[in-house]
Design a protein around this motif. Structure first.
Motif, short mmCIF file in Angstrom:
data_model
loop_
_atom_site.label_atom_id
_atom_site.label_comp_id
_atom_site.label_asym_id
_atom_site.label_seq_id
_atom_site.Cartn_x
_atom_site.Cartn_y
_atom_site.Cartn_z
N GLU A 174 0.83 -1.21 0.00
CA GLU A 174 0.00 0.00 0.00
C GLU A 174 0.87 1.26 0.00
N GLN A 175 2.07 1.18 0.58
CA GLN A 175 2.98 2.32 0.56
C GLN A 175 3.71 2.45 -0.77
N LEU A 176 4.01 1.32 -1.40
CA LEU A 176 4.81 1.33 -2.62
C LEU A 176 3.99 1.55 -3.88
N GLU A 177 2.77 1.06 -3.90
CA GLU A 177 1.96 1.12 -5.13
C GLU A 177 1.75 2.55 -5.65
N PRO A 178 1.54 3.55 -4.78
CA PRO A 178 1.37 4.92 -5.30
C PRO A 178 2.62 5.49 -5.95
N LEU A 179 3.79 4.89 -5.70
CA LEU A 179 5.04 5.38 -6.28
C LEU A 179 5.24 4.91 -7.71
N ILE A 180 4.36 4.02 -8.17
CA ILE A 180 4.55 3.39 -9.49
C ILE A 180 3.64 4.05 -10.51
N LYS A 181 4.20 4.41 -11.65
CA LYS A 181 3.43 5.01 -12.73
C LYS A 181 2.42 4.01 -13.30
N PRO A 182 1.36 4.48 -13.94
CA PRO A 182 0.46 3.56 -14.64
C PRO A 182 1.25 2.70 -15.63
N ASN A 183 0.96 1.42 -15.65
CA ASN A 183 1.67 0.44 -16.49
C ASN A 183 3.11 0.22 -16.05
N GLY A 184 3.47 0.73 -14.87
CA GLY A 184 4.80 0.49 -14.32
C GLY A 184 4.88 -0.85 -13.61
N ALA A 185 5.96 -1.06 -12.84
CA ALA A 185 6.16 -2.37 -12.22
C ALA A 185 6.79 -2.23 -10.84
N LEU A 186 6.50 -3.20 -10.01
CA LEU A 186 7.12 -3.35 -8.69
C LEU A 186 7.78 -4.71 -8.63
N VAL A 187 9.06 -4.74 -8.30
CA VAL A 187 9.79 -5.98 -8.09
C VAL A 187 10.12 -6.09 -6.62
N SER A 188 9.56 -7.07 -5.94
CA SER A 188 9.81 -7.29 -4.51
C SER A 188 10.83 -8.41 -4.37
N VAL A 189 12.07 -8.06 -4.07
CA VAL A 189 13.11 -9.07 -3.87
C VAL A 189 12.82 -9.87 -2.62
N ILE A 190 12.30 -9.20 -1.60
CA ILE A 190 11.91 -9.84 -0.34
C ILE A 190 10.42 -9.60 -0.15
N SER A 191 9.65 -10.66 0.02
CA SER A 191 8.21 -10.50 0.15
C SER A 191 7.67 -11.53 1.13
N ASP A 192 6.63 -11.16 1.86
CA ASP A 192 5.99 -12.13 2.74
C ASP A 192 5.00 -12.98 1.94
N LEU A 193 4.36 -13.91 2.62
CA LEU A 193 3.46 -14.85 1.93
C LEU A 193 2.31 -14.11 1.25
N THR A 194 1.76 -13.10 1.92
CA THR A 194 0.66 -12.33 1.33
C THR A 194 1.09 -11.68 0.03
N GLY A 195 2.29 -11.13 0.01
CA GLY A 195 2.79 -10.47 -1.19
C GLY A 195 2.95 -11.44 -2.35
N VAL A 196 3.44 -12.64 -2.05
CA VAL A 196 3.63 -13.65 -3.09
C VAL A 196 2.29 -14.12 -3.64
N ILE A 197 1.36 -14.44 -2.75
CA ILE A 197 0.06 -14.97 -3.16
C ILE A 197 -0.75 -13.93 -3.95
N ASN A 198 -0.66 -12.67 -3.53
CA ASN A 198 -1.50 -11.63 -4.11
C ASN A 198 -0.87 -10.91 -5.29
N ALA A 199 0.32 -11.31 -5.72
CA ALA A 199 1.01 -10.59 -6.79
C ALA A 199 0.16 -10.51 -8.05
N ARG A 200 -0.42 -11.62 -8.48
CA ARG A 200 -1.21 -11.62 -9.72
C ARG A 200 -2.48 -10.81 -9.59
N SER A 201 -3.18 -10.96 -8.49
CA SER A 201 -4.43 -10.22 -8.33
C SER A 201 -4.16 -8.72 -8.21
#
Length: 346
Positions: A229-256
């Protein structure tokens, strides 16, 4: 052979030097005489089982529930091919190589076997084994993650945790792709980040980068200390977020999250390919990609190496010298070495 072995989970003191049987290569395997490796954040997590929220069960299946499944840590190696098994093509005894071992570990030993089809490639000839080992963990991880996004020349990239092994590699690779890079690290690492290609540095001890109004084509989070929720506003439309370290929620919810936001969200395991490692090695051989070394320890001081990594303050890579490396030739690439305390080198 000598190996750094841990037989229980815990602090640096659980890692001790023992004599183990020298492995023999099976069909399709290459036996490497290890000259150098690194102690990485992955080694810390495996040794302590200090993993992101929700991943304890998954990592226990891989690493062991009560005692370590793999007794020798070390995810990367630089060394010399000692012997090859049947059906091995492309490698022969005497070849100088680097390899990413991944979750099977084994690099903190004098010998290790590697499948020929895994992340294994020739070592840059103009580097020592210690310098070459510092290419592997951060270099192949950053290369694998960046290969999943499209970076057009002039793209804006933010790297959170720009002074670690993956962060220093990500800054360089993004810069080489023609991106404008903003690095997030502490003030003492500002000069390092600039030297690697960062156009701007944010000192996280003074400024919360998640509260800035700047937006980026790509955000690479190497720390895991900010929420989606903190990182998503920093990304431009059609941009990307790469999480090198992520918890289980981040991994499971990446596609959605990708579908919901229209932004590419990448989190989870990294696939290590020989092509990515070879690409990093080629860049290093011409001096375009520089391994960053903080400290170098002898294998006999492996517990001290782990203790330093545990501080969370390492810059770039902590290298373990398994066997002394000869000096490189006159065309050696420039290596960024953070000043090393003489007492830790034996």
């Amino acid at each position: 052979m000598r190996a750094a072995v841990y037989r229980r989970f815990g602090g640096p003191e659980v890692v001790r030097i023992e004599e183990l049987s020298k492995p023999r290569p099976r069909r399709g395997e290459v036996l490497i005489n290890v000259r150098a490796s690194t102690v990485s954040a992955a080694d810390y997590r495996a040794r302590t089982k200090d993993v992101p929220k929700g991943l304890k069960l998954v990592t226990s299946i891989a690493l062991g529930f009560f005692v370590p499944r793999f007794r020798v840590l070390g995810m990367d190696v630089a060394g010399v091919v000692e012997e090859v098994g049947a059906d091995v093509a492309g490698f022969r005894p005497g070849d100088e190589v680097i390899a990413m071992l991944g979750s099977r570990f084994g690099g903190h030993a004098e010998y290790v076997t590697v499948q020929q089809g895994s992340a294994l490639t020739a070592k840059p000839r103009n580097m020592t084994f210690e310098d070459a080992a510092a290419l592997v963990f951060g270099g192949i991880t950053a290369r694998a993650l960046l290969s999943q996004v499209q970076l057009a020349p002039g793209a804006s990239v933010l790297v959170n945790g720009a002074s670690g092994a993956v962060g220093t590699a990500a800054v360089q690779l993004a810069h080489l792709a023609g991106s404008r890079v903003t690095a997030v690290c502490s003030a003492p690492n500002s000069d390092l980040a600039h030297s690697l290609g960062a156009n701007r540095v944010i000192d996280y001890t003074r400024t919360d980068f998640t509260q800035e109004t700047n937006v980026y084509d790509l955000v690479i989070d190497c720390v895991g200390n900010a929420t989606f929720e903190q990182l998503e506003p920093l990304i431009k439309p059609n941009g990307a977020l790469v999480s090198v370290i992520s918890d289980l929620t981040g991994v499971i919810n990446a596609r959605s999250r990708s579908r919901r936001t229209g932004k590419r969200i990448i989190a989870g395991n990294v696939t290590y390919l020989s092509g990515d490692l070879a690409d990093v090695a080629r860049l290093a051989s011409t001096g375009r990609f520089l391994p960053v070394i903080d400290k170098i320890y002898d294998l006999t001081a492996i517990a001290e190496a782990h203790r330093y990594v545990d501080t969370g303050r390492k810059r770039g890579n902590v290298v373990v010298r398994v066997t002394a490396s000869p000096m490189p030739g006159p065309n050696a690439a420039s290596i960024i070495n953070i000043p090393v305390t003489p007492s830790v080198i034996s």
